[in-house]
Design an enzyme around this catalytic site. Structure first.
Site, PDB file in Angstrom:
ATOM      1  N   THR A 408       6.454   0.737  -3.385  1.00 17.09           N
ATOM      2  CA  THR A 408       6.529   2.199  -3.494  1.00 17.09           C
ATOM      3  C   THR A 408       7.857   2.697  -2.909  1.00 17.09           C
ATOM      4  OG1 THR A 408       4.122   2.337  -3.263  1.00 17.09           O
ATOM      5  CG2 THR A 408       5.306   4.336  -2.753  1.00 17.09           C
ATOM      6  N   THR A 426       5.528   5.440  -7.106  1.00 20.73           N
ATOM      7  CA  THR A 426       5.229   4.016  -7.021  1.00 20.73           C
ATOM      8  C   THR A 426       4.992   3.421  -8.398  1.00 20.73           C
ATOM      9  OG1 THR A 426       3.763   2.427  -5.923  1.00 20.73           O
ATOM     10  CG2 THR A 426       2.723   4.368  -6.831  1.00 20.73           C
ATOM     11  N   SER A 468      -5.368   5.727  -2.953  1.00 22.45           N
ATOM     12  CA  SER A 468      -3.994   5.437  -2.550  1.00 22.45           C
ATOM     13  C   SER A 468      -3.850   5.581  -1.034  1.00 22.45           C
ATOM     14  CB  SER A 468      -3.051   6.427  -3.247  1.00 22.45           C
ATOM     15  OG  SER A 468      -1.756   6.351  -2.704  1.00 22.45           O
ATOM     16  N   SER A 469      -2.742   5.075  -0.510  1.00 20.13           N
ATOM     17  CA  SER A 469      -2.390   5.299   0.898  1.00 20.13           C
ATOM     18  C   SER A 469      -1.159   6.186   1.026  1.00 20.13           C
ATOM     19  CB  SER A 469      -2.093   3.965   1.584  1.00 20.13           C
ATOM     20  OG  SER A 469      -3.216   3.141   1.530  1.00 20.13           O
ATOM     21  N   GLY A 489       5.231   1.175   1.257  1.00 22.67           N
ATOM     22  CA  GLY A 489       4.667  -0.009   1.916  1.00 22.67           C
ATOM     23  C   GLY A 489       3.163  -0.129   1.808  1.00 22.67           C
TER      24      GLY A 489
HETATM   25  N1  GLY Z   1      -0.004   1.510  -4.426  1.00 21.32           N
HETATM   26  C1  GLY Z   1       0.288   2.053  -3.172  1.00 21.32           C
HETATM   27  C2  GLY Z   1      -0.568   3.198  -2.814  1.00 21.32           C
HETATM   28  O1  GLY Z   1      -1.015   3.888  -3.691  1.00 21.32           O
HETATM   29  O2  GLY Z   1      -0.838   3.427  -1.679  1.00 21.32           O
END
Ligand code: GLY
Length: 596
Positions: A408, A426, A468-469, A489
């Site tokens: 990302t 991302t 997601s994060s 990350g």
């Molecule tokens: N793929 C990373 C996120 O969505 O946190």
């Protein structure tokens, strides 16, 4: 008489004057030492870039130049963000592009905030069990991992709502970068090398990102004529060229003819593209020590987890305990494990699952969770029962995110008027699914691997968005956005943002020190710790309290944070790129002649 010693400044005793002067010098020295100790700079520390105009913080020098150029031509923060993200597709293709998705928080100078969810979406044919059988998707690769991309729809919505420039104007610099070529950064070259075996599974990807099967060396020029053509087509015909037209058709054709590797499969169809919508969602708003925190709502877990942690931590005098003291690190780790247990159980796509968002971020619930912390012992925690959680929540939680490579990238921008944007985009891990549909010129995401197991809130489902994060966040003091922040990350993103927020608010660091400082991450009982700048006695004390430490030295490779902010006293804007990544923060050099 109350003053019985000779007055040192007017009196007659030279000796007393000398002693007092010495004491002053010692006090100043002690103060300086304390300040240095509380913000011990790392070997890669970079001071912030400062200006009274606009600022663009990214991790791509070429994309930052595009964003700054837009500001210098009179565009606002939304315009600059859109152009920067399109440029990232050309200059940092391993992290972000129109084949992926993301989230943003926008705060207008007048104080109104908004958030846009442009998360990728599962095809209609996706079921909770789709990712269970063995296959190429278990290596986070191939056509089955691809969700309907949202970046183009998200940027289009951003421009419609807040921009002053057209989609075509926003795309033009990126198309030029793709056609004329961009210098390959060391980070891109390294990532090409790390992903070469995956790229070689798909001929169009290998042709675009490898030269005779080898990575492009740093400093060489990467030309992407197919990407330029796709971008120019979108500039001419608008988003329908992508979601209802030639580009979607090329991707779907490749789903049917290109998924030929053993274990590869596909579900994405034209109808999925036509059904895609980016969504405006009400941002989450919380308070922390007198500041307002504005962040993204589900389906990202970034905002709920950040705010739950801050609510828990508000009960401790972190400043008094001291940055990176054993107590401070202990309480942050315990707060993270508590919030993480809730994140894993409850947070998913709110259009499909009843997420108790208000309960998770309520200060009262934070206080309840805080009461579970033992100051002397590290623990593991079960999910709690936030207000508004109902009996039909799925049992058990999704395990911690499985993809260790998740990547990302993030963009933080403030314009000269004070509009601010935190935008994270991302394609999931670096090089995404590794699939490029022939003729399109951009990588397709592997975002569907962010779904959890069947039977959990974050299980896959038709038309659903994976949790997601990403945590684009704006911290406001009074009426001033003092920190516009986010990171890259994968699941590591959240602690990059939490640490930055604590460093600014609790410890009073400027943003350069806040982003440079050592980080920890302890989602479920192992504390990854950048230990090089932490006293040995503190590490011993953490171990004695029962923390399992994974020591990673001075700087880990993720999370990678980008930050900007306005000093409320002076109005000076500053911005900084994380020392853990490419330095690409640029200040606007002059005001546009005609500012819109
Ligand atoms: N793929 C990373 C996120 O969505 O946190």
């Amino acid at each position: 008489m109350p003053w019985c010693y000779p007055n040192p400044w007017t009196g007659n005793t030279k000796r007393v004057r000398k002693v007092l002067a010495l004491l002053l010098v010692l006090a100043l020295a002690a103060l300086t030492a304390a300040t240095t100790a509380s913000a011990r700079e790392g070997s890669r520390f970079h001071p912030a870039v400062e200006t009274r105009l606009g600022i663009v913080a990214t991790e791509s020098p070429a994309a930052a130049q595009v964003g700054r150029d837009v500001l210098e031509r009179g565009g606002n923060a939304a315009d600059a963000a859109a152009a920067t993200v399109f440029a990232l597709n050309a200059a940092r293709p391993q992290s972000c592009g129109i084949g992926g998705g993301g989230f943003l928080v926008y705060r207008e100078a007048n104080g109104r905030s908004d958030s846009i969810d442009f998360r990728e979406t599962a095809p209609a044919a996706f079921t909770p069990d789709t990712l269970v059988p063995p296959g190429l998707h278990k290596t986070f690769t191939g056509h089955l991992t691809v969700g309907v991309p949202g970046t183009l729809a998200g940027l289009d919505l951003l421009l419609h709502r807040y921009g002053t420039r057209s989609l075509a104007q926003s795309i033009a610099p990126a198309a030029q970068l793709a056609r004329r070529g961009v210098p390959v950064e060391q980070s891109l070259s390294d990532s090409m090398a790390a992903n070469a075996d995956r790229l070689k599974l798909f001929p169009a990807a290998a042709a675009q990102f490898l030269q005779n099967g080898e990575p492009y060396p740093a400093g060489s020029i990467l030309r992407q004529p197919d990407l330029a053509r796709s971008l120019e087509l979108i500039a001419r015909k608008g988003t329908r060229a992508f979601y209802g037209g030639e580009i979607a058709q090329r991707i779907v054709d490749d789903m049917h003819t290109g998924a030929t590797q053993p274990g590869d499969d596909h579900k994405l169809e034209l109808g999925d593209f036509k059904a895609y919508r980016s969504k405006s969602r009400r941002p989450l708003v919380g308070g922390y020590r007198g500041r307002t925190i504005v962040s993204v709502p589900p389906p990202s877990s970034g905002g709920t987890t950040l705010l739950e942690m801050l609510n828990i931590l508000s009960g401790y005098d972190l400043r008094g305990l001291g940055p990176s003291s054993a107590d401070e690190l202990h309480f942050v780790a315990e707060a993270q494990k508590l919030a993480w247990a809730d994140r894993n159980k409850y947070v998913a796509d709110p259009d499909f699952v009843d997420v108790p968002t208000a309960g998770l971020i309520s200060p009262r619930y934070g206080a309840q969770r805080r009461a579970e912390i033992d100051p002397a012992h590290a623990q593991t925690y079960e999910p709690g029962t936030p207000p508004q959680s109902s009996s039909h929540h799925k049992p058990g939680g999704s395990p911690a995110d499985t993809n260790p490579q998740a990547s990302t990238t993030h963009v933080s921008i403030i314009d000269s008027r004070g509009n601010a944007i935190a935008l994270t985009c991302t394609i999931e891990q670096e090089f995404g699914s590794a699939v490029v549909a022939p003729g399109t010129g951009f990588l397709l995401n592997n975002e569907l691997t962010d779904f959890g197991d069947p039977g959990t809130a974050n299980e896959p489902g038709p038309g659903k968005r994976p949790r997601s994060s990403m945590a684009p966040t704006i911290v406001v003091q009074g009426r001033t956005p003092v920190l516009v922040v986010g990171g890259a990350g994968g699941a590591r993103i959240i602690m990059g943002v939490v640490d930055s927020v604590l460093n600014v608010i609790d410890f009073g660091y400027d943003i350069a020190h806040a982003v440079d400082a050592e980080r920890t991450d302890d989602p479920t009982g192992t504390m990854t710790i950048e230990d090089a700048r932490i006293d040995a006695s503190v590490l011993d004390e953490l171990t004695a309290r029962g923390h399992t430490l994974a020591r990673v030295g001075e700087y880990d490779i993720r999370p990678r944070v980008q930050a900007a902010g306005i000093d409320p006293r002076t109005g000076v804007r500053s911005g900084v790129s994380d020392p853990r990544t490419d330095q690409a923060t640029l200040a606007q050099r002059y005001r546009a002649r005609r500012s819109r």
